[in-house]
Design an enzyme around this catalytic site. Structure first.
Site, PDB file in Angstrom:
ATOM      1  N   SER A  13     -10.839   3.668   1.492  1.00 17.72           N
ATOM      2  CA  SER A  13      -9.712   3.917   0.611  1.00 17.72           C
ATOM      3  C   SER A  13      -9.667   2.874  -0.496  1.00 17.72           C
ATOM      4  CB  SER A  13      -8.401   3.870   1.389  1.00 17.72           C
ATOM      5  OG  SER A  13      -7.327   3.861   0.471  1.00 17.72           O
ATOM      6  N   HIS A  37     -11.995   7.608  -0.784  1.00 17.14           N
ATOM      7  CA  HIS A  37     -10.643   8.143  -0.589  1.00 17.14           C
ATOM      8  C   HIS A  37      -9.744   7.583  -1.687  1.00 17.14           C
ATOM      9  CE1 HIS A  37      -7.427   9.750   2.020  1.00 17.14           C
ATOM     10  NE2 HIS A  37      -6.746   8.665   1.717  1.00 17.14           N
ATOM     11  N   ASP A  39      -5.992   7.504  -3.104  1.00 16.76           N
ATOM     12  CA  ASP A  39      -4.595   7.738  -2.726  1.00 16.76           C
ATOM     13  C   ASP A  39      -3.727   7.883  -3.964  1.00 16.76           C
ATOM     14  OD1 ASP A  39      -4.502   7.594   0.225  1.00 16.76           O
ATOM     15  OD2 ASP A  39      -5.366   5.603  -0.116  1.00 16.76           O
ATOM     16  N   MET A  41      -0.146   8.504  -5.350  1.00 18.46           N
ATOM     17  CA  MET A  41       1.263   8.396  -4.923  1.00 18.46           C
ATOM     18  C   MET A  41       2.161   8.447  -6.155  1.00 18.46           C
ATOM     19  SD  MET A  41       1.081   5.332  -2.136  1.00 18.46           S
ATOM     20  CE  MET A  41      -0.297   5.119  -1.006  1.00 18.46           C
ATOM     21  N   HIS A  70      -6.196  12.219  -1.895  1.00 20.72           N
ATOM     22  CA  HIS A  70      -5.085  12.368  -0.950  1.00 20.72           C
ATOM     23  C   HIS A  70      -3.801  12.315  -1.758  1.00 20.72           C
ATOM     24  CE1 HIS A  70      -2.681  10.361   2.592  1.00 20.72           C
ATOM     25  NE2 HIS A  70      -2.249  11.575   2.312  1.00 20.72           N
ATOM     26  N   MET A  72      -0.179  12.193  -2.208  1.00 23.88           N
ATOM     27  CA  MET A  72       1.136  11.914  -1.617  1.00 23.88           C
ATOM     28  C   MET A  72       2.157  12.089  -2.736  1.00 23.88           C
ATOM     29  SD  MET A  72      -0.103   8.734   0.716  1.00 23.88           S
ATOM     30  CE  MET A  72      -1.587   8.581  -0.280  1.00 23.88           C
ATOM     31  N   MET A 141      -2.285  11.761   9.441  1.00 26.71           N
ATOM     32  CA  MET A 141      -1.922  10.359   9.229  1.00 26.71           C
ATOM     33  C   MET A 141      -1.785   9.662  10.585  1.00 26.71           C
ATOM     34  SD  MET A 141      -1.825  10.154   5.943  1.00 26.71           S
ATOM     35  CE  MET A 141      -1.393   8.399   5.931  1.00 26.71           C
ATOM     36  N   ASP A 179      -6.252   8.781   8.841  1.00 25.43           N
ATOM     37  CA  ASP A 179      -5.949   7.875   7.723  1.00 25.43           C
ATOM     38  C   ASP A 179      -4.809   6.959   8.130  1.00 25.43           C
ATOM     39  OD1 ASP A 179      -5.494   6.641   5.296  1.00 25.43           O
ATOM     40  OD2 ASP A 179      -4.895   8.481   4.238  1.00 25.43           O
TER      41      ASP A 179
HETATM   42  C1  DX5 Z   1      -1.587   5.152   2.953  1.00 23.86           C
HETATM   43  C2  DX5 Z   1      -2.876   5.732   2.504  1.00 23.86           C
HETATM   44  C3  DX5 Z   1      -4.074   5.220   3.192  1.00 23.86           C
HETATM   45  C4  DX5 Z   1      -4.272   3.734   3.118  1.00 23.86           C
HETATM   46  C5  DX5 Z   1      -4.910   3.305   4.389  1.00 23.86           C
HETATM   47  O1  DX5 Z   1      -0.538   6.046   2.782  1.00 23.86           O
HETATM   48  O2  DX5 Z   1      -2.896   7.138   2.659  1.00 23.86           O
HETATM   49  O3  DX5 Z   1      -5.243   5.887   2.718  1.00 23.86           O
HETATM   50  O4  DX5 Z   1      -5.068   3.319   2.053  1.00 23.86           O
HETATM   51  O5  DX5 Z   1      -5.013   1.921   4.386  1.00 23.86           O
HETATM   52  P1  DX5 Z   1      -5.427   1.128   5.698  1.00 23.86           P
HETATM   53  O6  DX5 Z   1      -6.809   1.585   6.080  1.00 23.86           O
HETATM   54  O7  DX5 Z   1      -5.365  -0.283   5.269  1.00 23.86           O
HETATM   55  O8  DX5 Z   1      -4.439   1.469   6.751  1.00 23.86           O
HETATM   56 ZN    ZN Z   2      -4.785   8.128   2.174  1.00 23.83          ZN
END
Ligand code: DX5
Ligand code: ZN
Length: 237
Positions: A13, A37, A39, A41, A70, A72, A141, A179
């Site tokens: 990620s 990956h 993220d 948001m 991903h 969010m 998750m 994840d």
């Molecule tokens: C959090 C993200 C994850 C995050 C995971 O909402 O979706 O992808 O980057 O980070 P770690 O591996 O540090 O838990």
């Molecule tokens: Zn993620």
């Protein structure tokens, strides 16, 4: 290669990488990983704000590693296909953010990308099992979505096991991605439960040698998964 017995996917990620040098951070792991990956948001669906289409577009131009977006975000019906059009390999949106996940999945596939359904910490997977044939990826998750560096929640693997049983009995070609909190200490449990794609932020980019960390995670996942003799695990891009 996409079969019911699928090779392990390691997806670092970028949330845990240096955002001022994303192309370099991608290059640091590119020889060892399957997906990156990303993220996304929006500060509405989760209380955190990261990046959007312009950054995904720039990343797409700067690495050959397939991008696993991903989302969010609220209103994925409006935004998800845009990520497909930018060349994302897989686009996962949250079940909690839409009343019509099937239409979004169809639109993603029509736009040429893999369609992923993401399930947050407090959402049971049961009511989504029937629509899994519409998806290529189920992202479960193993934390509450929103931030990296949180503690892995092993009880959420019950959802992985249930979904894997369902996928197997229905002969579905489904990746199950986990994840949140995936590390050398937790990846084996997730693999044993039935996950075959592993997102790791802190465990990869927090390591002094991210490529070596990714390689080690793959070795652990491969060892914990039950390989099929007629279809040995190989690295997949
Ligand atoms: C959090 C993200 C994850 C995050 C995971 O909402 O979706 O992808 O980057 O980070 P770690 O591996 O540090 O838990
Ligand atoms: Zn993620």
């Amino acid at each position: 290669m996409r079969n019911t017995e699928q090779s392990t996917v390691i997806a670092p990620s970028l949330l845990a990488a240096d955002f001022a040098h994303l192309a370099d951070e991608a290059a640091r792991v590119s020889e060892e990983v399957d997906w990156l990956h990303v993220d996304v948001m929006d500060n509405h669906f989760v209380p955190n704000l990261t990046l959007g289409p312009p950054v995904v577009q720039a990343l797409r131009a700067s690495t050959d590693v397939p991008l696993d977006c991903h989302l969010m975000i609220d209103d994925p019906a409006q935004w998800a296909v845009g990520y497909a059009e930018l060349g994302a390999y897989n686009v996962s949106f949250h079940a909690e953010a839409t009343d019509d996940p099937v239409t979004i999945a169809k639109n993603l596939r029509a736009a040429g990308t893999k369609a992923g359904l993401a399930i947050d910490r407090d959402t049971p997977v049961d009511s989504y099992l029937d629509i899994l044939p519409e998806f290529d990826t189920l992202l479960i998750m193993t934390i509450k979505a929103g931030f990296g560096g949180q503690k892995f929640m092993p009880e959420l693997l019950d959802k992985v096991a249930l979904a894997r049983r369902h996928a197997k009995s229905g002969h579905l070609d489904l990746r199950i991605e986990v994840d949140g909190g995936i590390s050398a200490d937790t990846i084996e449990q997730a693999a044993t439960a039935g996950a075959d794609a592993f997102v790791a932020g802190t465990a990869v980019y927090g390591a002094s040698d991210p490529a070596a960390a990714a390689r080690r995670l793959r070795q652990q996942a491969d060892a914990a998964r039950q390989p099929s003799t007629d279809n040995p695990a190989t690295n997949e891009r």
